[in-house]
Design an enzyme around this catalytic site. Structure first.
Site, PDB file in Angstrom:
ATOM      1  N   ASP B  96     -54.751  29.146  -8.174  1.00 47.74           N
ATOM      2  CA  ASP B  96     -54.211  27.970  -8.873  1.00 47.74           C
ATOM      3  C   ASP B  96     -54.648  26.723  -8.102  1.00 47.74           C
ATOM      4  O   ASP B  96     -54.944  26.799  -6.909  1.00 47.74           O
ATOM      5  CB  ASP B  96     -52.686  28.025  -8.951  1.00 47.74           C
ATOM      6  CG  ASP B  96     -52.143  27.272 -10.155  1.00 47.74           C
ATOM      7  OD1 ASP B  96     -51.474  27.890 -10.997  1.00 47.74           O
ATOM      8  OD2 ASP B  96     -52.409  26.056 -10.263  1.00 47.74           O
ATOM      9  N   ASN B 142     -59.923  25.386  -8.702  1.00 43.86           N
ATOM     10  CA  ASN B 142     -59.995  25.341 -10.163  1.00 43.86           C
ATOM     11  C   ASN B 142     -61.187  26.207 -10.578  1.00 43.86           C
ATOM     12  O   ASN B 142     -62.334  25.845 -10.303  1.00 43.86           O
ATOM     13  CB  ASN B 142     -60.184  23.883 -10.594  1.00 43.86           C
ATOM     14  CG  ASN B 142     -60.259  23.736 -12.095  1.00 43.86           C
ATOM     15  OD1 ASN B 142     -60.371  24.716 -12.824  1.00 43.86           O
ATOM     16  ND2 ASN B 142     -60.198  22.492 -12.558  1.00 43.86           N
ATOM     17  N   CYS B 221     -63.796  40.948 -26.663  1.00 36.43           N
ATOM     18  CA  CYS B 221     -63.616  40.048 -25.515  1.00 36.43           C
ATOM     19  C   CYS B 221     -62.980  38.766 -26.050  1.00 36.43           C
ATOM     20  O   CYS B 221     -62.740  38.633 -27.240  1.00 36.43           O
ATOM     21  CB  CYS B 221     -64.938  39.779 -24.796  1.00 36.43           C
ATOM     22  SG  CYS B 221     -65.887  38.374 -25.410  1.00 36.43           S
ATOM     23  N   CYS B 224     -65.058  37.090 -28.673  1.00 33.23           N
ATOM     24  CA  CYS B 224     -65.399  37.862 -29.878  1.00 33.23           C
ATOM     25  C   CYS B 224     -64.725  37.312 -31.136  1.00 33.23           C
ATOM     26  O   CYS B 224     -65.284  37.345 -32.214  1.00 33.23           O
ATOM     27  CB  CYS B 224     -64.991  39.332 -29.707  1.00 33.23           C
ATOM     28  SG  CYS B 224     -66.192  40.301 -28.766  1.00 33.23           S
ATOM     29  N   CYS B 245     -45.438  16.488 -24.512  1.00 33.07           N
ATOM     30  CA  CYS B 245     -45.463  17.555 -23.528  1.00 33.07           C
ATOM     31  C   CYS B 245     -45.005  18.832 -24.192  1.00 33.07           C
ATOM     32  O   CYS B 245     -44.136  18.829 -25.056  1.00 33.07           O
ATOM     33  CB  CYS B 245     -44.632  17.205 -22.301  1.00 33.07           C
ATOM     34  SG  CYS B 245     -42.947  17.771 -22.300  1.00 33.07           S
ATOM     35  N   CYS B 303     -70.965  39.894 -22.919  1.00 30.10           N
ATOM     36  CA  CYS B 303     -70.187  40.802 -23.772  1.00 30.10           C
ATOM     37  C   CYS B 303     -71.138  41.732 -24.528  1.00 30.10           C
ATOM     38  O   CYS B 303     -70.919  42.945 -24.599  1.00 30.10           O
ATOM     39  CB  CYS B 303     -69.311  40.005 -24.736  1.00 30.10           C
ATOM     40  SG  CYS B 303     -68.485  41.027 -25.988  1.00 30.10           S
TER      41      CYS B 303
END
Lengths: 409, 409
Positions: B96, B142, B221, B224, B245, B303
């Site tokens: 995080d 990040n 995935c 997809c 918010c 994928c």
């Protein structure tokens, strides 16, 4: 040896006082006496008040007026207490007689440094740190004893927090106990007080659980449909095997606590559908629901009394429902809006021309970059007009003449 | 001013050292290097090891070998991390870049005194206190930045914790992020690494959520079947309204975290049915499930690679499945037990006489004090035997002769 006259000692004491002051100042930052809806990171209620802006709850702030009692502060009860505390509930009553053990560490809430404390004291410590706005009352007692039951009853009746409240002093009782005997005691108390409550439970193998709403007289009480083995008079304690400890998981207990408090919020704040019963079978992720009517032959005398009251109050309930419907209808008529704007399929009477223009505008409402993959129904080639539909029929007489002509053929 | 030669100061320092020692001794009480199944209140693993005795999990202790990565330590991720920590997981990787805010206090896990800390630091602080046995790795970054993605990928590949492990260094990635862009980055990483992962999410109005299992090449995935608006190339950020918010609730997030970690435990410890997708719609307590096949026209190149691998590996998978079935069959034959004792409907070949005796004994198995309300099917009067069934047919020739006789009529 500790002479307070020493200059160094004065300094040490000053430093301690300063840290205590800073610590207290830090804590007092989190005291909020009204629920601000302001969207800033420093507002602990902003994401709850947003439920109003999102149209989920009509008046979230009402949560400050409610009292909820939680019986049993174990794997489910403690998490339920934390959720209600973080939601900003008005008042929370906690009941347990047990102490925190290391064996509880495989469930959420209690921390290793709380081992040896009573669960009630440990819970008050954690919850008051999280949200000092919630009024916490804790009772370290066993409700299945005579003395414990008396204190339990009088604490539920106490209306000091909200004297204008109808009925008992609490809005809801949550049963989070782990045995049948304690559930029957909660059932007895709630039947006597005509108190709505919710029951919860997790299976001994830790992979399933349930929640249930019990409204005295209206739904089955806990004694209305007892488990088969209990109904047959077998002592519950003989069912427990020697040396076998029940399994438990933080997942199942967390899910059951979440479902229980979600149902509590829906019940108190009047949104969504309050589930009468919801099961959770985690091995197959199966969630059975059902509703149970009270048993007219229930063994609990207080339940039978509440059933009688409920039947007697039917005309009054019907009158209230009718008055409410009429008030809504006249309000809608006065405001010239569709009668049932909140119906499940959003059905409302709309002018034909208006409907056409709405449909027409919908293709224009697509976000930039989007196109329809298939043509809209309006754009399909129209079938060639047949002779009959081509004929313009002006009135009923015309139609009758045409019908006579056909019959004459 | 602080002269250490003073006798009082030496005493103060000794007192500080003593308290530090006591605090550390207190903490070390909770260090357990093996998972004891002993049923005592001082064993934090007793209620987890009971899952084995209850027949739910075959080998609970294997949890110590697994590594799980949690991306996003918010309302869902932090609770998921706490659940896995309390379950005694081997190693937890946390990602995080955000800081704890007072506005997070309406969800479980973070405490007001942690406001201002990074979520990763606050999480490590809380989790290591709860269970020092879990190896915690935290990454304050990040993953949607180039640098962040590189560190994310290399941390997933690191196999120091369990060098013999096949594939990447983690057994599962849990995505607990709150935006589409970050989900697509997790999807990209997992497709590249052929890494199984689970996705989770909670709606903006806080009253619904979902979890989803993604196995590269085998299931859809995340790219997809993208949401319509995203598929059309509209920037996700333009969808967010200014000053609005999102709402959130500790209940919905707690339930989603519980369902996510329960699915994780079922996947890692091989019990129950691992759900490919499970929704939670709290207003009606509706829990939709479904499964999604990969899209052969998926926009994600990795994928498509995994889909190709999956098809190529089909003969090998079939051979493994066949060998497993044959081994089971021969083991069952050797042990003289029914072939499929674990099939869903408990179907097994049973001798007729044996079946009769089992059914017969079931009435005797009722607990004391219980009787059957209705007669068992066996006790219903049998219909009178008809002529045809009464005739004894010895062999095929007999049957043919009878058929010929009927045709001759």
């Amino acid at each position: 040896m500790l002479r307070l006259t020493s200059c160094d000692h004065v300094l040490t004491i000053l430093l301690i006082l300063l840290s205590l002051y800073l610590f207290d100042a830090q804590k007092s930052r989190f005291l909020f006496h009204d629920m601000s809806a302001e969207v800033v990171d420093s507002n602990p209620y902003s994401r709850l008040m947003a439920l109003q802006r999102m149209g989920i709850v009509q008046n979230y702030e009402r949560i400050r007026e409610f009292s909820v009692a939680i019986v049993g502060i174990g794997g489910v009860g403690s998490v339920a207490a934390e959720m209600l505390t973080r939601c900003g509930l008005g008042r929370l009553l906690l009941y347990d007689y047990d102490k925190v053990e290391l064996a509880n560490m495989n469930r959420l809430f209690f921390r290793p440094e709380q081992v040896g404390m009573t669960k009630t004291d440990a819970a008050v410590q954690t919850l008051s740190d999280i949200n000092p706005d919630v009024v916490l009352e804790s009772y370290t007692l066993n409700i299945t004893t005579v003395q414990g039951f008396e204190t339990f009853m009088s604490s539920l009746k106490n209306k000091t927090f909200c004297p204008s409240k109808e009925g008992s002093g609490v809005d809801l009782v949550l049963s989070c106990v782990d045995n049948y005997e304690a559930r029957m005691v909660v059932n007895q108390a709630c039947n006597e007080l005509n108190q709505t409550w919710m029951e919860s439970g997790v299976s001994e193998d830790a992979v399933s659980g349930h929640i249930q709403l019990l409204i005295p007289g209206e739904t089955a009480c806990f004694a209305c449909a007892p488990p088969l083995v209990v109904a047959s008079g077998v002592d519950e304690r003989t069912l427990k095997r020697e040396g076998v400890c029940a399994a438990s998981l933080p997942t199942t207990m967390g899910v059951v606590a979440g479902l229980l408090v979600q149902n509590t919020l829906k019940f108190l704040l009047k949104f969504g559908h309050v589930s009468p019963y919801l099961g959770y079978s985690s091995l197959k992720d199966f969630f059975p629901t059902m509703a149970m009517k009270p048993n007219p032959h229930c063994s609990n005398a207080a339940c039978l009394e509440r059933q009688k009251d409920y039947i007697l109050a039917k005309p009054a309930r019907d009158a209230v429902a009718k008055a409410k419907m009429e008030a809504e209808a006249s309000a809608a008529a006065a405001a010239d809006v569709p009668l049932h704007v909140d119906n499940e399929w959003n059905i409302s009477v709309v002018d034909d021309n208006e409907l056409d223009s709405t449909c027409g505008s919908s293709s224009g409402a697509l976000p930039e970059g989007l196109t329809h993959e298939l043509p809209s129904a309006d754009e399909f080639p129209k079938p060639p007009a047949s002779r009959a539909t081509d004929t313009t029929i002006d009135d009923l007489d015309d139609l009758r003449r045409q019908l006579d002509a056909l019959n004459a053929d």
